[in-house]
Enzyme design. Structure first.
Site, PDB file in Angstrom:
ATOM      1  N   GLU A 262       0.846  -0.809  -0.403  1.00 51.48           N
ATOM      2  CA  GLU A 262       0.356   0.065  -0.030  1.00 51.48           C
ATOM      3  C   GLU A 262       0.301   0.980   0.052  1.00 51.48           C
ATOM      4  O   GLU A 262       1.838   1.062   0.570  1.00 51.48           O
ATOM      5  CB  GLU A 262      -0.788   0.097   1.264  1.00 51.48           C
ATOM      6  CG  GLU A 262      -2.249   0.969   0.758  1.00 51.48           C
ATOM      7  CD  GLU A 262      -2.976   0.961  -0.465  1.00 51.48           C
ATOM      8  OE1 GLU A 262      -1.820   1.578  -1.378  1.00 51.48           O
ATOM      9  OE2 GLU A 262      -3.853   0.793  -0.359  1.00 51.48           O
TER      10      GLU A 262
ATOM     11  N   ASP B 142      -7.251  -0.541  -3.173  1.00 50.12           N
ATOM     12  CA  ASP B 142      -8.564   0.488  -3.611  1.00 50.12           C
ATOM     13  C   ASP B 142      -8.782   0.375  -5.076  1.00 50.12           C
ATOM     14  O   ASP B 142      -9.894   1.481  -5.487  1.00 50.12           O
ATOM     15  CB  ASP B 142      -7.866   2.354  -3.455  1.00 50.12           C
ATOM     16  CG  ASP B 142      -6.848   2.316  -4.239  1.00 50.12           C
ATOM     17  OD1 ASP B 142      -6.383   1.491  -5.514  1.00 50.12           O
ATOM     18  OD2 ASP B 142      -6.285   4.071  -4.163  1.00 50.12           O
TER      19      ASP B 142
END
Length: 520
Positions: free
Chosen positions: A240, A319
């Site tokens: 991430e 995401d």
């Protein structure tokens, strides 16, 4: 003596040694051509379980990942009536029953709607919903990636931008700094620099929730932290807010220039969730694994310890960043970090499968046959259709040509993507890429599943216009035929405003001899 020695060793060591011997016997038998049963004794999740790091997710469209598995691999949905069908195995521990898909989808098109988890955790992947960086995804076309595995015609998963799969409610997947390992078999020829072709641990809400909330394999040509060496594609860790090749993000390994254009790549990541992660890759067709990084977690805050949330993502970022392309054939996630010895056994098993092996049929216009297409015009009887920098051209191919040139001039005959009575031609060394026309010129491009692509990549055969060989009419421009002109390949009419429509030698230029393939 050896058995007596084994009996005095701890059970885990005995099991690991026996698994290693089993894998070595299988590989050796394959090397000398001994016929093998359809299922190996120990498949990847058997190997990892023996090593004490069982699979908590096992996804594949092509084969079983447990020797005892006999359930469904994936689900398809057809466009004609929205009905669904589960595609299973030919035998327990064996290969996908692709014929069932072909039968169910005949006369229409299908998408892949679910990829089943073969582990007891039932962490099945379905089409991904909207996220912080992208609208809801669509399913991948079920027939976009035909491939031969273990001597069987099966289908992989070909991801284009806007496609992805996910499970946000999993069981057993690592969370909050727990250790895990994962691998996937992908393709080094179907990649881009978009974000993010991932497989692994992601957020449970399709949002970027911060550093360390992902732990997934990334594969592509995106260099997030410079410098990266070579042109990629690279196996990286998507933890991430960054694709990491080291604790600093950027590559500290000048020898890691990427995997290059390997048709099949084993990509591997393992992370103890606290202070160490490692990246490996291998050629899924031959050889062993190479470690490109083994060291500390990223030094930026949030990664040590990790904060994994336990969702599973395939084809996008956490995401739902879905601008990437990629191919997926199989992959697993484990509880705990597998040993290097177990990783090596898994790689040996993957190699033994024979990804991209011969279809067993050559030189004919039959689905699954491998062929080359030779020009018949007097100038060019030693020239063959091959791809070069994505464009289709004709060039001389001989027995002394390089393996790359021979591979570029070899095609796998597939049933026509727009009409099963016609033909489509898949690149031998770029699985999932087909010969298609665009603005009348021919290119090698990945199949994206649209009706336009299907029509552009379909050609209908007839007796050669010159009386020799075979001519191939464009499915959606039936008066235009595959023609070589100035060493490029077009769909050309017999006379017209374009130079490549010249009537001079047209009948010869559109007539081709179907030959045995140049690539072995």
């Amino acid at each position: 003596m050896f058995l007596r020695f084994l009996r005095t060793r701890p059970r885990r060591l005995r099991n690991a040694v026996l698994a290693a011997l089993s894998a070595l016997v299988t590989v050796a038998a394959l090397a000398v051509g001994v016929p093998q049963a359809s299922a190996a004794t120990s498949l990847p999740c058997d190997i990892y379980a023996t090593a004490g790091t069982p699979c908590v997710a096992a996804h594949s469209l092509v084969r079983a990942l447990y020797s005892s598995y006999n359930g469904s691999l994936y689900q398809v949905q057809r466009a004609s009536d929205s009905a669904t069908a589960n595609i299973g195995l030919l035998v327990a521990g064996g290969y996908a029953n692709a014929a069932a898909q072909d039968s169910f989808c005949a006369g229409t098109t299908c998408i892949i709607t679910k990829i089943y988890d073969q582990s007891a955790r039932h962490n099945d992947l379905t089409i991904e919903g909207a996220g912080g960086a992208g609208v809801a995804d669509v399913g991948a076309p079920a027939d976009a990636l035909p491939v031969t595995v273990g001597g069987h015609q099966v289908y992989g998963l070909e991801i284009s931008a806007g496609m992805g799969y996910r499970d946000n409610s999993t069981s057993g997947v690592a969370t909050n700094g727990a250790a895990e390992g994962m691998y996937m078999v992908t393709s080094g020829t179907h990649v881009n620099s978009g974000c993010c072709f991932d497989y692994g641990n992601a957020e449970t809400n399709n949002q970027d929730t911060g550093n360390g909330h992902m732990d997934a394999i990334n594969f592509g040509t995106e260099c997030w932290f410079a410098p990266c060496y070579g042109g990629g594609p690279w196996v990286q860790a998507d933890l991430e807010n960054g694709l990491f090749q080291s604790d600093s993000g950027y590559s500290k390994n000048t020898a890691n220039t990427g995997t290059g254009a390997m048709p099949f790549v084993t990509a591997l990541l393992k992370n103890n969730g606290q202070d160490h992660f490692a990246l490996k890759y291998g050629n899924a067709q031959t050889g062993s694994l190479t470690t490109t990084y083994s060291g500390g977690e990223p030094t930026t805050s949030g990664y040590s310890p990790m904060h994994q949330e336990g969702a599973i993502v395939l084809g996008t970022g956490g995401d739902n960043s879905n601008g990437s392309i990629g191919s997926f054939f199989e992959g697993v996630m484990t509880a705990g970090i597998p040993t290097d010895a177990a990783d090596n056994l898994v790689q040996a098993n993957i190699v033994s499968v024979g990804y991209g092996g011969s279809t067993g049929t050559t030189g004919t216009l039959a689905a699954g046959s491998e062929i080359s297409l030779r020009a018949t015009t007097s100038c060019c009887t030693g020239d063959y259709i091959r791809h070069q920098a994505n464009a289709a051209v004709v060039s001389a191919i001989t027995s002394s040509s390089s393996a790359l040139d021979k591979g570029d001039a070899t095609w796998i005959v597939r049933r026509g993507l727009a009409n099963s009575s016609c033909y489509s031609f898949e690149s031998r060394n770029y699985p999932g890429d087909f010969l298609r026309h665009f603005n009348y010129q021919l290119y090698r491009q990945p199949m994206v599943g649209t009706a336009q692509f299907r029509q552009d990549a379909t050609f209908c055969a007839s007796t050669g216009k010159s009386g020799t060989g075979t001519s191939f009419a464009s499915y959606n421009y039936p008066t235009r035929y595959l023609r070589h002109y100035n060493y490029n390949v077009y769909i050309a009419s017999d006379g017209g405003s374009n130079a490549f429509d010249s009537a001079t030698s047209w009948t010869d230029d559109v007539s081709w001899v179907v030959t045995a393939p140049w690539a072995p």
